[in-house]
Design an enzyme around this catalytic site. Structure first.
Site, short mmCIF file in Angstrom:
data_model
loop_
_atom_site.label_atom_id
_atom_site.label_comp_id
_atom_site.label_asym_id
_atom_site.label_seq_id
_atom_site.Cartn_x
_atom_site.Cartn_y
_atom_site.Cartn_z
N ASP A 1 0.85 -1.18 0.00
CA ASP A 1 0.00 0.00 0.00
C ASP A 1 0.89 1.23 0.00
O ASP A 1 1.82 1.33 0.80
CB ASP A 1 -0.89 0.02 1.25
N ASP B 1 -13.69 -6.19 -5.96
CA ASP B 1 -13.89 -6.35 -4.52
C ASP B 1 -15.26 -6.98 -4.33
O ASP B 1 -16.27 -6.37 -4.67
CB ASP B 1 -13.84 -4.99 -3.81
#
Lengths: 267, 216
Positions: free
Chosen positions: A19, A138
């Site tokens: 990230d 997702d």
């Protein structure tokens, strides 16, 4: 030699995911003896040396003004680390894609834009080639009372439902020209309970493009399960590698011991 | 000593940064030039011909930039490295985009993996594109194999493949059936995989190329 080696083809891949916020690796990468755990180049170099098969950078920068820093990150990494790089987060236009590819990314992950702009993936694939278009999905389990399990596509980190069936969406995106599906279970993400295997298998079996399983890895058996039971072509994980619980080599050794065809390199 | 020049052909097909950075990484004596102009290509000591995307666009861009003739000349007389689509474009023809003629430097055809699976009767066809690390077996000796394991791993991303070409096939990979991973003839060497993304083995191959005199 096992069956997979006989058939040949690509090894099952292990992909650490980093990230990145405003150009820095966040959520703590804790390698032993790393000088700057926030430096994407240094972290990428470590994973390169460790034998990771690819690296994925996920940009979580909230402000779009600061996204330009990610381009610089990709340029810096691609100048020193010669392995496949995928970049996701905030890709909304063909110009965004071109910028990332020119900076040295091999693939871009497209998530919300695929849902908001019908035709975006088809246009991107025809312009840049399917090989660089990864559609990130997702998915979350929904109970519609029918007794059969189904999954719905969510956006905004699992907060916003779209009403779209995740398996159907994967099939449509592959038909539009996605070269790969990055499938994240929002139910499992961060839980360390393992991948959502029925979801992974349902998507993997429904599409003819490779599928990367993501969300929930807490141990090495989960990686094996993702490939053997989930039929995934690649497994993505973050914390088990970042915190030094396991090395990439240990993960590959474990997978190989379970008859999974992996690339093992001397580190 | 004069610095050599490596021309990386820029015809709008994919990112050239990675390949030029990788060349600079392995060879600090050469100048790496990204170009689509005829003169610098004619003057260069070595040519790298990369490419990603669709072959139809590739050939029409080469024509639009009037690069076909220049490339054919270069491929006759100096060390020439094709990568991915840059390898496929060297063949006579490809099934992609409804059938496209390539540069025709090598006899043979580019086909879709699904047709290959059908023809070979592969019971469980693999995912397409082939995406990931695949082993390459060398089928004949070549100076560019120096320091590379047999077999060794390289990074591939492609949906179309080059069929086996007899003598011109120098490396083979398997995906249900054998296909050409590397072609080599005289001063031409070309890879279906991406050496610039293949870590140690890929960098070794690029380093070998920067020192290669173009003979086998």
């Amino acid at each position: 030699m096992n069956d997979a080696a006989e058939i040949g083809g690509p090894a099952k891949r292990i992909i650490p995911c980093l990230d990145v916020d405003q150009g820095r690796v966040v959520k703590g990468v804790r390698f032993v003896d790393i000088r700057d755990a926030g430096d994407p180049v240094e972290v990428a170099r470590r994973y390169d040396a460790a034998g990771a098969d690819e690296i994925t950078f996920l940009d979580i920068t909230a402000s779009s003004d600061e996204r330009e820093t990610l381009v610089q990150v990709v340029e810096a990494v691609a100048s020193e680390v010669f392995m496949p790089l995928t970049v996701g987060g905030g890709i909304r236009s063909p110009a965004d894609i071109r910028r990332m590819l020119n900076a040295g990314a091999d693939k871009v992950g497209i998530n919300t834009a695929a849902i908001r702009q019908p035709g975006f993936v088809a246009e991107a694939a025809s312009r840049f080639g399917s090989q660089c278009i990864v559609v990130a999905i997702d998915a979350k389990r929904v109970d519609d009372g029918s007794g059969t399990t189904r999954w719905e596509v969510f956006t905004h980190g699992g907060r916003r439902a779209t009403g779209i069936d995740a398996v159907e969406w994967a099939v449509r995106m592959a038909a539009d020209g996605a070269g790969e599906i990055l499938l994240t279970s929002m139910d499992r993400d961060g839980t360390r309970e393992g991948f959502d295997l029925p979801l992974t298998r349902a998507v993997s079996d429904a599409v003819s493009v490779p599928v990367i399983a993501s969300g929930g890895v807490g141990g090495l058996q989960h990686l094996v399960d993702g490939v053997v039971d989930g039929h995934a072509d690649a497994v993505l994980a973050a914390s088990i590698f970042h915190f030094g619980e396991y090395t990439i080599a240990e993960a590959k050794e474990y997978m190989a011991a379970h008859d999974i065809f992996v690339r093992r390199v001397d580190c | 000593m004069r610095m050599g020049t490596i021309a990386v052909i820029d015809y709008g097909m994919g990112n050239l940064r990675s390949v030029s950075k990788a060349l600079e990484h392995v060879d600090d004596r050469s100048r790496v030039l990204i170009t689509h102009e005829a003169e610098p290509i004619r003057r260069a000591d070595r040519i790298v011909f990369p490419g990603q995307g669709a072959i139809g666009d590739c050939m029409s861009e080469l024509r639009r930039l009037e690069l076909e003739q220049v490339l054919l000349e270069a491929a006759r007389n100096k060390p020439f490295l094709g990568i991915c689509l840059g390898m496929q474009a060297l063949l006579e023809c490809s099934d992609e985009n409804g059938g496209v003629d390539g540069l025709g430097l090598l006899a043979g055809r580019v086909r879709h993996f699904r047709d290959g699976f059908d023809e070979a009767g592969v019971p469980t066809p693999g995912k397409v594109p082939l995406m990931g690390w695949t082993q390459v077996r060398r089928v004949r000796p070549h100076p560019l194999w120096h320091g590379i394991d047999e077999p060794d791993w390289f990074y591939f991303v492609h949906s179309y493949y080059v069929e086996l070409l007899g003598d011109a096939t120098a490396g083979v990979s398997r995906y249900g059936f054998d296909f050409t991973a590397v072609v080599a003839r005289d001063n031409i060497f070309a890879t279906q995989f991406h050496p610039e993304k293949s870590q140690r083995a890929g960098l070794q191959l690029l380093a070998n190329f920067t020192r290669w005199d173009g003979t086998c």
